[in-house]
Design a protein around this motif. Structure first.
Motif, PDB file in Angstrom:
ATOM      1  N   ILE A 288       0.837  -1.195   0.000  1.00 27.59           N
ATOM      2  CA  ILE A 288       0.000   0.000   0.000  1.00 27.59           C
ATOM      3  C   ILE A 288       0.876   1.251   0.000  1.00 27.59           C
ATOM      4  O   ILE A 288       1.843   1.355   0.755  1.00 27.59           O
ATOM      5  N   LYS A 289       0.536   2.212  -0.867  1.00 26.77           N
ATOM      6  CA  LYS A 289       1.244   3.483  -0.924  1.00 26.77           C
ATOM      7  C   LYS A 289       0.516   4.495  -0.044  1.00 26.77           C
ATOM      8  O   LYS A 289      -0.694   4.685  -0.176  1.00 26.77           O
ATOM      9  N   THR A 290       1.249   5.128   0.844  1.00 22.71           N
ATOM     10  CA  THR A 290       0.649   6.094   1.764  1.00 22.71           C
ATOM     11  C   THR A 290       1.042   7.517   1.386  1.00 22.71           C
ATOM     12  O   THR A 290       2.184   7.785   1.015  1.00 22.71           O
ATOM     13  N   ILE A 291       0.076   8.411   1.519  1.00 25.15           N
ATOM     14  CA  ILE A 291       0.239   9.796   1.065  1.00 25.15           C
ATOM     15  C   ILE A 291      -0.166  10.725   2.201  1.00 25.15           C
ATOM     16  O   ILE A 291      -1.263  10.600   2.756  1.00 25.15           O
ATOM     17  N   ALA A 292       0.690  11.650   2.559  1.00 20.42           N
ATOM     18  CA  ALA A 292       0.383  12.645   3.586  1.00 20.42           C
ATOM     19  C   ALA A 292       0.078  13.978   2.926  1.00 20.42           C
ATOM     20  O   ALA A 292       0.734  14.375   1.968  1.00 20.42           O
ATOM     21  N   SER A 293      -0.927  14.657   3.448  1.00 22.02           N
ATOM     22  CA  SER A 293      -1.279  15.974   2.946  1.00 22.02           C
ATOM     23  C   SER A 293      -1.717  16.831   4.118  1.00 22.02           C
ATOM     24  O   SER A 293      -2.181  16.324   5.130  1.00 22.02           O
ATOM     25  N   GLY A 294      -1.591  18.126   3.977  1.00 22.23           N
ATOM     26  CA  GLY A 294      -1.970  19.016   5.073  1.00 22.23           C
ATOM     27  C   GLY A 294      -0.790  19.833   5.558  1.00 22.23           C
ATOM     28  O   GLY A 294       0.321  19.775   5.017  1.00 22.23           O
ATOM     29  N   LEU A 295      -1.013  20.582   6.614  1.00 24.28           N
ATOM     30  CA  LEU A 295      -0.039  21.580   7.060  1.00 24.28           C
ATOM     31  C   LEU A 295       1.298  20.981   7.469  1.00 24.28           C
ATOM     32  O   LEU A 295       2.359  21.519   7.153  1.00 24.28           O
ATOM     33  N   HIS A 296       1.284  19.867   8.189  1.00 24.65           N
ATOM     34  CA  HIS A 296       2.543  19.284   8.648  1.00 24.65           C
ATOM     35  C   HIS A 296       3.422  18.898   7.460  1.00 24.65           C
ATOM     36  O   HIS A 296       4.643  19.119   7.477  1.00 24.65           O
ATOM     37  N   GLY A 297       2.808  18.350   6.437  1.00 21.32           N
ATOM     38  CA  GLY A 297       3.567  17.995   5.240  1.00 21.32           C
ATOM     39  C   GLY A 297       4.078  19.202   4.486  1.00 21.32           C
ATOM     40  O   GLY A 297       5.160  19.165   3.885  1.00 21.32           O
ATOM     41  N   ILE A 298       3.307  20.295   4.509  1.00 23.34           N
ATOM     42  CA  ILE A 298       3.737  21.522   3.844  1.00 23.34           C
ATOM     43  C   ILE A 298       4.977  22.098   4.532  1.00 23.34           C
ATOM     44  O   ILE A 298       5.943  22.509   3.894  1.00 23.34           O
ATOM     45  N   MET A 299       4.945  22.099   5.866  1.00 19.69           N
ATOM     46  CA  MET A 299       6.023  22.731   6.619  1.00 19.69           C
ATOM     47  C   MET A 299       7.231  21.822   6.818  1.00 19.69           C
ATOM     48  O   MET A 299       8.367  22.292   6.838  1.00 19.69           O
ATOM     49  N   TYR A 300       6.985  20.515   6.968  1.00 18.56           N
ATOM     50  CA  TYR A 300       8.070  19.592   7.296  1.00 18.56           C
ATOM     51  C   TYR A 300       8.069  18.367   6.382  1.00 18.56           C
ATOM     52  O   TYR A 300       7.973  17.230   6.854  1.00 18.56           O
ATOM     53  N   PRO A 301       8.163  18.557   5.070  1.00 13.58           N
ATOM     54  CA  PRO A 301       8.098  17.400   4.163  1.00 13.58           C
ATOM     55  C   PRO A 301       9.245  16.418   4.373  1.00 13.58           C
ATOM     56  O   PRO A 301       9.055  15.203   4.261  1.00 13.58           O
ATOM     57  N   TYR A 302      10.455  16.914   4.658  1.00 14.20           N
ATOM     58  CA  TYR A 302      11.584  16.014   4.884  1.00 14.20           C
ATOM     59  C   TYR A 302      11.317  15.108   6.080  1.00 14.20           C
ATOM     60  O   TYR A 302      11.562  13.904   6.047  1.00 14.20           O
ATOM     61  N   GLN A 303      10.821  15.712   7.157  1.00 16.12           N
ATOM     62  CA  GLN A 303      10.551  14.938   8.368  1.00 16.12           C
ATOM     63  C   GLN A 303       9.522  13.847   8.107  1.00 16.12           C
ATOM     64  O   GLN A 303       9.685  12.698   8.547  1.00 16.12           O
ATOM     65  N   VAL A 304       8.469  14.194   7.385  1.00 20.08           N
ATOM     66  CA  VAL A 304       7.431  13.211   7.093  1.00 20.08           C
ATOM     67  C   VAL A 304       7.990  12.057   6.258  1.00 20.08           C
ATOM     68  O   VAL A 304       7.735  10.881   6.542  1.00 20.08           O
ATOM     69  N   LEU A 305       8.781  12.383   5.263  1.00 23.59           N
ATOM     70  CA  LEU A 305       9.250  11.357   4.335  1.00 23.59           C
ATOM     71  C   LEU A 305      10.389  10.505   4.894  1.00 23.59           C
ATOM     72  O   LEU A 305      10.669   9.435   4.365  1.00 23.59           O
ATOM     73  N   THR A 306      11.048  10.972   5.930  1.00 21.10           N
ATOM     74  CA  THR A 306      12.055  10.105   6.545  1.00 21.10           C
ATOM     75  C   THR A 306      11.414   9.061   7.453  1.00 21.10           C
ATOM     76  O   THR A 306      12.091   8.163   7.938  1.00 21.10           O
ATOM     77  N   ASP A 307      10.115   9.192   7.670  1.00 22.27           N
ATOM     78  CA  ASP A 307       9.372   8.183   8.419  1.00 22.27           C
ATOM     79  C   ASP A 307       8.929   7.101   7.436  1.00 22.27           C
ATOM     80  O   ASP A 307       8.313   7.414   6.400  1.00 22.27           O
ATOM     81  N   PRO A 308       9.208   5.841   7.712  1.00 21.90           N
ATOM     82  CA  PRO A 308       8.825   4.771   6.787  1.00 21.90           C
ATOM     83  C   PRO A 308       7.317   4.623   6.616  1.00 21.90           C
ATOM     84  O   PRO A 308       6.870   3.883   5.730  1.00 21.90           O
ATOM     85  N   SER A 309       6.542   5.325   7.419  1.00 23.14           N
ATOM     86  CA  SER A 309       5.089   5.205   7.328  1.00 23.14           C
ATOM     87  C   SER A 309       4.530   5.844   6.070  1.00 23.14           C
ATOM     88  O   SER A 309       3.442   5.482   5.612  1.00 23.14           O
ATOM     89  N   PHE A 310       5.249   6.837   5.497  1.00 15.48           N
ATOM     90  CA  PHE A 310       4.709   7.577   4.366  1.00 15.48           C
ATOM     91  C   PHE A 310       5.623   7.479   3.149  1.00 15.48           C
ATOM     92  O   PHE A 310       6.845   7.516   3.252  1.00 15.48           O
ATOM     93  N   ASP A 311       4.980   7.380   1.979  1.00 14.59           N
ATOM     94  CA  ASP A 311       5.703   7.307   0.708  1.00 14.59           C
ATOM     95  C   ASP A 311       5.705   8.627  -0.042  1.00 14.59           C
ATOM     96  O   ASP A 311       6.628   8.910  -0.802  1.00 14.59           O
ATOM     97  N   PHE A 312       4.651   9.433   0.149  1.00 16.38           N
ATOM     98  CA  PHE A 312       4.534  10.685  -0.589  1.00 16.38           C
ATOM     99  C   PHE A 312       3.981  11.781   0.319  1.00 16.38           C
ATOM    100  O   PHE A 312       3.249  11.514   1.269  1.00 16.38           O
ATOM    101  N   VAL A 313       4.338  13.015  -0.020  1.00 11.96           N
ATOM    102  CA  VAL A 313       3.739  14.195   0.602  1.00 11.96           C
ATOM    103  C   VAL A 313       3.242  15.100  -0.516  1.00 11.96           C
ATOM    104  O   VAL A 313       3.985  15.412  -1.441  1.00 11.96           O
ATOM    105  N   ILE A 314       1.979  15.504  -0.429  1.00 15.33           N
ATOM    106  CA  ILE A 314       1.437  16.499  -1.349  1.00 15.33           C
ATOM    107  C   ILE A 314       1.394  17.824  -0.615  1.00 15.33           C
ATOM    108  O   ILE A 314       0.756  17.943   0.431  1.00 15.33           O
ATOM    109  N   ARG A 315       2.062  18.810  -1.156  1.00 14.29           N
ATOM    110  CA  ARG A 315       2.122  20.122  -0.515  1.00 14.29           C
ATOM    111  C   ARG A 315       1.091  21.043  -1.148  1.00 14.29           C
ATOM    112  O   ARG A 315       0.900  21.058  -2.341  1.00 14.29           O
TER     113      ARG A 315
END
Length: 302
Positions: free
Chosen positions: A32-59
């Motif tokens: 399953i591919k996981t996608i994060a969206s919202g303010l946290h991803g906009i401000m801290y995309p590197y942090q989100v993507l270094t977590d193995p829980s998420f594959d993509f961030v939409i800013r």
């Protein structure tokens, strides 16, 4: 079966829960591919993507990007997109492969929401009589005619989104659909600045007077309360429809208002209170205390 999981409205305070939800799905199916969206991803995309829980961030706004991303995942052609951050795992190391800027969507190009996909009746019933003063108004629909904000208050998240607003024709099209489907007692406009564009707003309110029965809740800025805009006559005219006049006051200390770049004065706030008192309508002011460096006396001033 679930193949893609997108977690929207992803705020920093909700990060642990977002990770937990993504992990539950990935533990069930690692493909399953996981996608994060919202303010946290906009401000801290590197942090989100270094977590193995998420594959993509939409800013930023994701309506067009999510479609492009889905097609790309399906074709197994993960490429660099202007507004999507993704990652590739090589020998256990994370590599960021896209570096976009956040953009705003032309809201007039979006289709009407497909409400049939949601159990809307569960969302419509809200007991907000303690706010409105009228406990008979039960059906509340939250709607946004715009996104973001043009002001740059330092404590606020909206500057990260930019600003865009529907044309009045589009707003009416959405409201007509909402009224036909749900007949709300109240429309709660989630816009950060409903009154930002004066002429468009006045035109819209004139349409409301003859077209709809619902009452309104909105937020506004204190500097709009003046003789040539939200005057006492204006408030009197629209008071039957406007349940509450809501203003972000933030602080009772002018120095703090300057510090957070609020763009208003204490006198502006007093004018709002005076207008509401003289007209006899309900006004609400939101405040913050315990700002960095704020003294006890400043909190008492507020």
């Amino acid at each position: 079966s679930v193949r893609r999981l997108a977690i929207e409205r992803y705020l920093t305070k909700e990060a642990p829960e977002a990770v937990e939800i993504a992990d539950i799905f990935k533990q069930n199916d690692s493909s399953i591919k996981t996608i994060a969206s919202g303010l946290h991803g906009i401000m801290y995309p590197y942090q989100v993507l270094t977590d193995p829980s998420f594959d993509f961030v939409i800013r930023g706004d994701g309506e067009s990007e999510i479609v492009t991303l889905m097609k790309s995942i399906r074709s197994q052609n993960i490429q660099k997109f202007k507004n999507i951050w993704s990652k590739q795992i090589k020998k256990g190391n994370v590599r960021i492969v896209a570096l976009p800027e956040s953009i705003s969507t032309n809201l007039d190009t979006l289709p009407l929401p497909n409400f049939s996909l949601l159990p809307m009746e569960k969302y419509l019933h809200r007991d907000i009589g303690f706010i409105t003063g009228d406990f008979s108004l039960k059906r509340v629909f939250r709607f946004s005619a715009s996104r973001g904000c043009k002001y740059k208050c330092t404590f606020c998240t909206y500057p990260f989104y930019g600003y865009s607003r529907m044309r009045n024709e589009t707003i009416i099209k959405h409201l007509d659909d909402i009224v036909a489907r749900f007949d709300p007692d109240i429309v709660f406009f989630d816009d950060a600045e409903f009154f930002l564009q004066k002429q468009d707003t006045l035109e819209l309110l004139n349409i409301f007077e003859t077209r709809y029965r619902f009452k309104c809740i909105t937020t506004s800025r204190a500097q709009y309360y003046r003789k040539d805009y939200i005057s006492k006559d204006f408030m009197q005219r629209f008071s039957p429809r406007w349940i509450i006049w809501d203003v972000g006051a933030e602080s009772g200390n002018q120095s703090r208002l300057y510090e957070i770049n609020k763009g208003i004065t204490i006198q502006d706030l007093k004018i709002v209170a005076d207008y509401a008192g003289e007209v006899g309508v309900r006004a609400a002011f939101s405040f913050m205390v315990a700002m960095p460096g704020e003294t006890e006396q400043e909190m008492l001033n507020t």
